[in-house]
Motif scaffolding. Structure first.
Motif, PDB file in Angstrom:
ATOM      1  N   LYS A   9      64.529  94.371   1.749  1.00 37.42           N
ATOM      2  CA  LYS A   9      63.136  94.813   1.643  1.00 37.42           C
ATOM      3  C   LYS A   9      62.260  94.300   2.788  1.00 37.42           C
ATOM      4  CE  LYS A   9      62.852  95.222  -3.377  1.00 37.42           C
ATOM      5  NZ  LYS A   9      62.142  94.696  -4.572  1.00 37.42           N
ATOM      6  N   CYS A  10      62.629  93.178   3.383  1.00 42.62           N
ATOM      7  CA  CYS A  10      61.805  92.563   4.438  1.00 42.62           C
ATOM      8  C   CYS A  10      61.763  93.465   5.664  1.00 42.62           C
ATOM      9  CB  CYS A  10      62.370  91.199   4.809  1.00 42.62           C
ATOM     10  SG  CYS A  10      61.442  90.367   6.114  1.00 42.62           S
ATOM     11  N   THR A  11      60.548  93.707   6.178  1.00 43.46           N
ATOM     12  CA  THR A  11      60.402  94.520   7.388  1.00 43.46           C
ATOM     13  C   THR A  11      59.841  93.724   8.564  1.00 43.46           C
ATOM     14  OG1 THR A  11      58.241  95.336   6.695  1.00 43.46           O
ATOM     15  CG2 THR A  11      60.159  96.674   6.094  1.00 43.46           C
ATOM     16  N   TYR A  31      62.396  88.208  11.071  1.00 45.25           N
ATOM     17  CA  TYR A  31      62.470  88.533   9.649  1.00 45.25           C
ATOM     18  C   TYR A  31      62.601  87.245   8.837  1.00 45.25           C
ATOM     19  CZ  TYR A  31      63.312  93.367  11.008  1.00 45.25           C
ATOM     20  OH  TYR A  31      63.190  94.626  11.541  1.00 45.25           O
ATOM     21  N   GLU A  56      55.752  94.067   1.295  1.00 42.70           N
ATOM     22  CA  GLU A  56      56.889  94.770   0.702  1.00 42.70           C
ATOM     23  C   GLU A  56      57.305  94.185  -0.642  1.00 42.70           C
ATOM     24  OE1 GLU A  56      56.882  93.907   3.968  1.00 42.70           O
ATOM     25  OE2 GLU A  56      56.470  95.948   4.612  1.00 42.70           O
TER      26      GLU A  56
END
Length: 71
Positions: A9-11, A31, A56
């Protein structure tokens, strides 16, 4: 208390680390380092702020040492 970062999910906004640098680390690409880990005593509020800063919602905090649910 524990914190988990969902790497899928991390952008890479890095808001968690900017808000809570003692709790969240970044990898070489910027990240949040994924995985689950224990939070140092006294860093609970900082961990919650860092998790709340994630757009997110890739971060989960749980396991309050006093038995209360994490928010």
């Amino acid at each position: 208390m524990k914190v988990a970062v969902d790497g899928a999910k991390c952008t890479g906004h890095a808001r968690c680390q900017a808000t809570a640098p003692e709790v969240f680390a970044l990898d070489e690409l910027g990240y949040a380092v994924p995985g689950e880990r224990e939070i140092a005593a006294g860093a609970e509020a900082e961990a919650r702020r860092g998790a709340s800063a994630c757009p997110e919602r890739a971060i989960t905090v749980w396991g309050d040492p006093l038995g209360r649910p994490a928010r």
